[in-house]
Design a protein around this motif. Structure first.
Motif, PDB file in Angstrom:
ATOM      1  N   MET A 123       0.635  -1.778  -0.028  1.00 41.86           N
ATOM      2  CA  MET A 123       0.504   0.448  -0.428  1.00 41.86           C
ATOM      3  C   MET A 123       0.729   1.760  -0.151  1.00 41.86           C
ATOM      4  O   MET A 123       1.268   1.567   0.693  1.00 41.86           O
ATOM      5  N   PHE A 146       3.311   1.996  -1.666  1.00 44.28           N
ATOM      6  CA  PHE A 146       5.541   1.871  -1.517  1.00 44.28           C
ATOM      7  C   PHE A 146       5.699   2.092  -3.450  1.00 44.28           C
ATOM      8  O   PHE A 146       6.521   3.128  -3.937  1.00 44.28           O
ATOM      9  N   ARG A 187      -0.336   2.932  -6.693  1.00 41.11           N
ATOM     10  CA  ARG A 187      -0.994   2.217  -7.221  1.00 41.11           C
ATOM     11  C   ARG A 187      -1.809   2.530  -8.215  1.00 41.11           C
ATOM     12  O   ARG A 187      -3.145   2.123  -8.524  1.00 41.11           O
ATOM     13  N   ASP A 238       5.147   8.959   1.467  1.00 43.77           N
ATOM     14  CA  ASP A 238       4.519   7.800   0.409  1.00 43.77           C
ATOM     15  C   ASP A 238       4.519   9.221  -0.767  1.00 43.77           C
ATOM     16  O   ASP A 238       3.403   8.880  -2.509  1.00 43.77           O
ATOM     17  N   ARG A 284      -5.741  -4.702   3.410  1.00 46.41           N
ATOM     18  CA  ARG A 284      -6.589  -3.768   4.546  1.00 46.41           C
ATOM     19  C   ARG A 284      -8.069  -3.585   3.852  1.00 46.41           C
ATOM     20  O   ARG A 284      -7.943  -3.211   2.366  1.00 46.41           O
ATOM     21  N   GLU A 305       4.353  -6.331  -2.780  1.00 41.17           N
ATOM     22  CA  GLU A 305       2.975  -5.204  -3.539  1.00 41.17           C
ATOM     23  C   GLU A 305       2.817  -5.895  -4.565  1.00 41.17           C
ATOM     24  O   GLU A 305       1.453  -5.811  -4.276  1.00 41.17           O
ATOM     25  N   LEU A 352      -0.298  -8.210  -3.755  1.00 39.87           N
ATOM     26  CA  LEU A 352      -1.036  -7.734  -3.085  1.00 39.87           C
ATOM     27  C   LEU A 352      -2.564  -7.604  -4.004  1.00 39.87           C
ATOM     28  O   LEU A 352      -3.416  -7.793  -3.413  1.00 39.87           O
ATOM     29  N   GLU A 364       5.626   0.699   7.584  1.00 45.86           N
ATOM     30  CA  GLU A 364       4.715   1.054   7.295  1.00 45.86           C
ATOM     31  C   GLU A 364       4.247   1.723   6.015  1.00 45.86           C
ATOM     32  O   GLU A 364       5.535   2.357   6.235  1.00 45.86           O
ATOM     33  N   SER A 365       4.162   2.336   5.340  1.00 46.05           N
ATOM     34  CA  SER A 365       3.587   3.102   4.435  1.00 46.05           C
ATOM     35  C   SER A 365       3.521   4.332   4.744  1.00 46.05           C
ATOM     36  O   SER A 365       2.136   4.491   6.060  1.00 46.05           O
ATOM     37  N   SER A 406       0.715   6.338   3.885  1.00 47.32           N
ATOM     38  CA  SER A 406      -0.977   6.121   3.681  1.00 47.32           C
ATOM     39  C   SER A 406      -1.243   4.915   4.960  1.00 47.32           C
ATOM     40  O   SER A 406      -2.511   5.429   4.732  1.00 47.32           O
ATOM     41  N   GLU A 407      -0.805   3.810   5.233  1.00 47.52           N
ATOM     42  CA  GLU A 407      -0.920   2.819   6.072  1.00 47.52           C
ATOM     43  C   GLU A 407      -0.955   3.616   7.154  1.00 47.52           C
ATOM     44  O   GLU A 407      -2.110   2.835   7.727  1.00 47.52           O
ATOM     45  N   VAL A 413      -4.458   5.313   7.506  1.00 50.63           N
ATOM     46  CA  VAL A 413      -5.528   4.917   8.067  1.00 50.63           C
ATOM     47  C   VAL A 413      -5.689   3.918   8.840  1.00 50.63           C
ATOM     48  O   VAL A 413      -6.157   3.484   9.680  1.00 50.63           O
TER      49      VAL A 413
END
Ligand code: FAD
Ligand code: FES
Ligand code: FES
Lengths: 297, 167, 674
Positions: free
Chosen positions: A1, A3, A46, B40, C30, C98, C101, C246-247, C249-250, C253
């Motif tokens: 998610m 990267f 993405r 990111d 997620r 990824e 995913l 963890e990114s 964005s993660e 949320v």
């Protein structure tokens, strides 16, 4: 998610012709990669993925800036950071300098290109309103033809413009300014906000009596595309703007569906911000215009 | 795909997947872990490196974009006089707490100080606008850069040239 | 640990820098919905393969979490917040992970989410086995009736705020067939170790948790998360070292934000501004599961709501409510800023109602003797401190600028004590502390204490990052506790070492350490209360577009005794900016459907270098505690005191009543339009 980009095919042509061949011949989703500052964030999350990226950074001939008596000429790969640090541009086209300096931050400006900023056509991009206010001409080329698009015909809406699927933006021309003309770009960015709520670009010409003889006023960021405000321009004609700038929300004849509304602030506040940015930009362009008269006369 | 570039003064040639970001090539393939990732969306600047002498965000570049370019990370700048002064000043003025934003901060301020003339606090703040620090509130960072700037501007140009860094 | 010199040279060892042979990368799939039934999942690892509960850990986790509110490590039949982990995949690189995913399949049946905490109180439960959405409910103080000439009643609100350290969460876990070793970015290896043991039902003796350089935390990294358990379990399944970073964005949320509290407060007062009674409801938006902090927060806010004021009658209803959002965690201050904000806002409202100077209203309610509130909060004489604070902050000088002033009491999480180990080896003194530094310069605290206790040169003292394999018992670094209990533990360890040397050699001199090989370990218990006062003054300027410029922030905080003054200053400066952010911009925004609207670290409102150019003046008050080193807490003071002072200044300058943060500039423009 968040990267890494998904896979794609990568091409790095070293000439424009090669790039034009590729963009017309490759089948599938093909994208031009310039500075990547808008494209790569989309790839990393993405949100977007493409079959091919054509990296034009190897095409040295697309990175130039020329200032001569006919006007200014930019290659699409000229970096926004280079614009921001270029004293000739600052001297002649303060609005371009101001727009370039207001893009993101140093690091992003150092990669981002003028061509990419225009091609991306995000309502929040800062170069488009200035381009429009200066009557720029944008040159697009495909394998088959080259065409020149006037800036009012270039921007269609968010992320949409005149560039065809097999075309590359290859140059931007900014005509020389008439004497006694001032330009300015102003944007409003709230505290800790990445994108602006509203931005305004103006070009004002005055006569020997310091009255406005020509006015171009562009509003952007809060609109689907940079837009000239003709009612406001007309209102400014023949006026001396040394006192207050006569712009009020009543003159703002923007239709509801022209707004690009990205923020959680209320509409009333947005209007207030718009009027403020318009006024500051007009005032500052006017001041620069009369400087010419006062110095030259 | 073959990538040729100069990294911290050395010519390098490696095979990379085109989708690989510059930050990952620097960290994974070259072990340059001064380069950090903090977001990111290209906003935090923890990943800042110099490409052809200018700071860029290495998380927002494909490695392939530095083909034929020169890349410098904090590791490669350690002998630069300006960087030495900056580091000393960051240590002395507590320009870091957790230290995660520090490499990026140092590179952005190194670029500012290259201008060779004094910067005021506003210029300093603008130079690090693309670098987020959650710990210090920027106060001690601005102070660190300010002091390094003062020291460098007191050092005459000749001295810098003797150290091989004049312009 | 890497030193600060290492860090300016880019040689820190942060969690993403940890690399083990054959290490693989974990990525999480997620939930895209705030609430849904999960009908089908296809992935490498799902709740069918990996079962368990994410144990509560860190600040606020002392009490046991009730079963229906425990968070599964991977969602089973239902998902309860956007970002909840449903499945995990593994790749040899993060790119490959990824990629995998995108192959995960999940079928959902969306359900109507509950997003508003007040609405959720009486709605049907969001979790299958719960009876209601009330995670915890308490009444503090005693109900009362009082004859008051004025009653001021307001509803105040602080939204959820992300902790947003620049280094996100991350860990590497390796199970070698017998033992689990975890390298982690954390505030406490002990809370992490214990939570691993409980989540995975693993013998604690088989778990070693090692802290690496930790790039900021602010409450985030004291906790234990479902992802941690999943990463360890996958390592146990595969025998390979697993990494998860963890990114951002993660983080947005799925990490645990703080704040998220509503205060409906009533002050009963006489016409001179003396508060006769305090009633209220504290409603905390605890998110979908209880992490300890969720159930703890509401009562904790209620407990300290009256702050430094001597209010004899108090009756407060505290309720933590489950909603379809990420579980709540601590954010710098964790309950303390909420309480101070509510109380200070109310004091200003009372002053306005009575047209009395807000300073006078405060003075009227401060006692010159110690006070124990009906909720059990013990405070020292507050009035003399406040009077002195006004002088120290030069209130009179700023008066013309309509400054805002706040006054608060900091209740540190000192209780429980802390552990420390000292090993003397090769002429060096190595020190391990139970609380893990994540930017607060524990190294300087340790070297100062050790050098003065043992009489050794600072150069021979090595502050080590925490490691449960070295020091066996510790608590953690949060709640402004380390200078207090950590410092005390270091002293006790030094003294124990000296005592033992004296026993063996008949005396002690620093030179004996050069060829000594010896270890001591202590756990220095602490049960007292060590509350300290703090005051802030702020001035602002508001431009024609109602944008607020914070000009001056003055801090006057009792730190007990400053062990290192510049470290104290830095802590205060950093916290001050976070306080300003809370007022001007910071917020984690949700849509009515429970979707997270905040899209990036900037969008979350974290301030940049150009957002605040004002002046921070730090004045340190030293009223030493009874501990040998006199320390009190300070880390959280600015996030407690700065927001109410700034909001008050904005209110004074704009004339507009402000109840909620962050401030919507429009609300400040209304007056001139009306
Ligand atoms: C954190 C952040 C903040 C930002 N803030 C701002 C801001 O304040 N103001 C602002 O204006 N921008 C901002 N941007 C956007 C960014 O500066 C510009 O959009 C960027 O400069 C675009 O240029 P680029 O060369 O990087 O384009 P790329 O990302 O390479 O390309 C953008 C798009 O344009 C197309 N394209 C590029 N060049 C050509 C060409 N020559 N012919 C045809 N198509 C082409 C690409 O295919 C792509 O679709 C921000 C970006 C980030 C990440
Ligand atoms: S990691 Fe590159 S800007 Fe944040
Ligand atoms: S020192 Fe921690 S983020 Fe800057």
């Amino acid at each position: 998610m968040g990267f890494t980009p998904a896979s794609f095919e990568y091409r790095r042509p070293s000439t424009l012709n090669e790039a034009l061949e590729l963009i017309s011949d490759l089948s599938g989703d093909v994208r031009i990669l310039a500075g990547g500052q808008s494209l790569i964030p989309l790839l990393k999350t993405r949100v977007a993925s493409y079959d091919y990226l054509i990296d034009i950074n190897g095409i040295r001939s697309l990175n130039y800036y020329v200032h001569d008596s006919d006007g200014d000429f930019y290659g699409p790969l000229y970096r926004i950071g280079s614009i921001a640090n270029n004293d000739v541009i600052k001297e002649n086209f303060p609005s371009i300098n101001e727009a370039a300096r207001s893009v993101a931050d140093t690091q992003i400006r150092n990669m981002g290109t003028i061509g990419g900023n225009i091609s991306h056509s995000d309502p929040g991009n800062d170069i488009p309103p200035v381009i429009l206010s200066l009557d720029a001409v944008i040159t697009l080329r495909s394998k088959k033809q080259e065409r020149r698009v006037h800036s009012p015909d270039f921007f269609y809406g968010p992320y949409e413009n005149a560039i065809g699927p097999d075309e590359i933006l290859v140059g931007i021309e900014i005509p020389r300014l008439k004497a006694n003309t001032g330009t300015s770009f102003v944007k409003f960015r709230g505290t800790a906000r990445e994108f602006s709520l509203s931005s305004a670009a103006s070009r004002i010409t005055v006569d020997g009596d310091l009255r406005v003889s020509n006015a171009v006023v562009v509003l952007a960021s809060c609109l689907m595309k940079p837009t000239r405000l003709e009612e406001i321009e007309a209102e400014l004609m023949d006026r001396n703007l040394s006192g207050d700038v006569p712009v009020s929300s009543n003159d703002l004849k923007v239709k509801e569906d022209e707004f690009f509304y990205r923020s959680e602030v209320s509409f009333d506040y947005l209007i207030k911000v718009i009027i403020h940015t318009l006024k500051s930009s007009i005032r500052s362009a006017y001041r620069r215009a009369i400087k010419g008269v006062n110095n030259g006369a | 795909m073959e990538l040729k570039f100069t990294l911290n003064g050395e010519k390098r040639q490696i095979d990379v997947e085109p989708r690989k970001l510059l930050i990952d090539v620097l960290r994974d393939d070259f072990g340059l872990t001064s380069v950090h990732s903090g977001c990111d969306t290209a906003m935090c600047g923890a990943c800042t490196v110099l490409v052809d002498g200018k700071p860029v965000k290495s998380c927002n570049l494909l490695a392939m974009q530095v083909q034929d370019s020169e890349v410098q990370t904090l590791e490669g700048l350690s002998n630069e006089h300006r960087m030495k002064i900056l580091k000393k000043s960051f240590l002395k003025n507590h320009g870091l707490q957790c230290g995660f934003c520090t490499s990026g901060m140092l590179i952005s301020s190194f670029y500012l100080l290259k201008k060779g003339r004094e910067s005021d606090d506003d210029e300093i703040r603008e130079a690090i606008e693309g670098n987020i620090c959650r710990c210090t509130g920027y106060v001690s960072i601005v102070k660190s850069i300010r002091e390094a700037d003062d020291i460098l501007n007191k050092t005459s140009l000749e001295e810098l040239e003797m150290k091989g860094e004049g312009r | 640990m890497s030193t600060f010199e290492d860090k300016v040279n880019g040689r820190g060892l942060f969690i993403d820098d940890v690399r083990l042979p054959d290490m693989q990368y974990v990525a999480f799939f997620r939930s895209e919905y705030a609430r849904a039934r999960v009908k089908h999942v296809k992935a490498d690892f799902t709740s069918r393969d990996l079962q368990g509960i994410a144990a509560a850990a860190g600040e606020g986790s002392e009490s046991d979490v009730r079963t229906p509110f425990r968070e599964p490590i991977l969602a089973g039949d239902v998902v309860s917040y956007v970002g909840q982990p449903i499945a995990a995949v593994v790749g040899r690189t993060k790119y490959e992970a990824e990629d995998k995913l995108s192959e995960v399949e999940v079928d959902y049946e969306p359900l109507e989410p509950l997003v508003d905490p007040e609405g959720a109180i009486n709605s049907e439960p969001i979790l299958p086995d719960a009876e209601s959405n009330i995670i915890a409910e308490n009444y503090l103080g005693k109900d009362f009736n009082v004859d008051a000439s004025v009653v001021v009643e307001e509803r105040l609100y602080i939204p959820r705020i992300l902790t947003n350290p620049i280094e996100t969460r991350g860990l590497v876990a390796h199970y070698d067939g017998n033992n689990l070793t975890v390298w982690i970015s954390t505030q406490s290896v002990y809370s992490i170790k214990e939570a691993f043991s409980r989540s995975l039902s693993l013998d604690p003796d088989k778990i070693r948790v090692i802290q690496v350089d930790t790039g900021g935390a602010f409450g985030l990294k004291g906790g234990f998360y479902p992802e941690y358990a999943v990463v360890a379990l996958i390592s146990m399944r595969t025998g390979k070292p697993m990494k998860w970073i963890e990114s951002r964005s993660e983080h947005i949320v799925a990490s645990r934000p703080g704040r998220g509290a509503i205060g409906k407060i009533k002050l009963y007062a006489d016409t001179r501004g003396k508060v006769l009674g305090l009633k209220g409801d504290i409603i905390v938006d605890a998110g979908a599961y209880d992490t300890g902090m969720g159930s703890f927060a509401a009562s904790y806010i209620a407990y300290q709501l009256s702050g430094p004021y001597a209010i004899d009658r108090q009756y407060i209803h505290a309720v933590s409510v489950a909603t379809n959002k990420a579980p709540l965690g601590p954010y710098r201050g964790a309950g303390r800023p909420e309480a101070a904000y509510f109380m200070e806002r109310m004091m200003d409202q009372l002053a306005k109602r009575l047209a009395i100077d807000p300073i006078d209203v405060r003075l009227r309610n401060l006692s010159s003797s110690s006070f124990v509130s009906p909720t059990g909060l013990k405070i020292d004489p507050a009035r003399p401190f406040f009077e002195r604070a006004l002088r120290e902050m030069e209130y009179e000088r700023y008066r013309g600028m309509k400054p805002g002033v706040s006054f608060f009491v900091l209740v540190p999480a000192a209780s429980g004590g802390e552990g420390c180990k000292i090993t003397v080896r090769d002429g060096l003194v190595h020190v391990w502390l139970g609380g893990s530094t994540h930017g607060q310069r524990h190294d300087l605290l340790v070297s100062k204490i050790v050098s003065s206790e043992l009489g050794v040169d600072r150069g021979s003292i090595v502050y080590e990052l925490s490691d449960s394999g070295e020091l066996s018992k510790g608590i953690g670094a949060w709640g402004s506790r380390t200078a207090i209990v950590g410092g005390n533990a270091v002293i006790q360890a030094c003294r124990k070492l000296k005592d033992e040397i004296v026993k063996e050699k008949g005396g002690y001199s620093p030179s004996m350490l050069t060829d000594l090989n010896k270890s001591v370990e202590v756990f220095a218990d602490f049960r007292g209360s060590l509350n300290s006062f703090g005051a802030n003054l702020a001035t602002v300027q508001i431009n024609e577009l109602s944008q607020v410029d914070v000009l001056d922030v003055v801090c006057y905080y009792d730190v007990g005794r400053a062990i290192n003054e510049s470290v104290v200053r830095e802590q205060i400066e950093g916290g001050t900016i976070q306080g300003i952010g809370q007022v001007l911009s910071e917020k984690l925004a949700y849509g009515k459907d429970g979707q997270v609207l905040t899209s990036s670290i900037s969008d979350a409102g974290v301030l940049r270098s150009t957002d605040f150019r004002g002046r921070i003046t730090v004045k340190i008050a030293e009223f030493p505690s009874d501990l040998p080193h006199g320390a009190k807490g300070v880390g959280e003071s600015p996030t407690i005191g700065v927001p109410p002072a700034i909001v008050s200044a904005i209110e004074n300058v704009s004339g507009v009543k402000i109840l909620n943060t962050p401030i919507d500039p429009l609300s400040l423009t209304r007056r001139e339009n009306e």
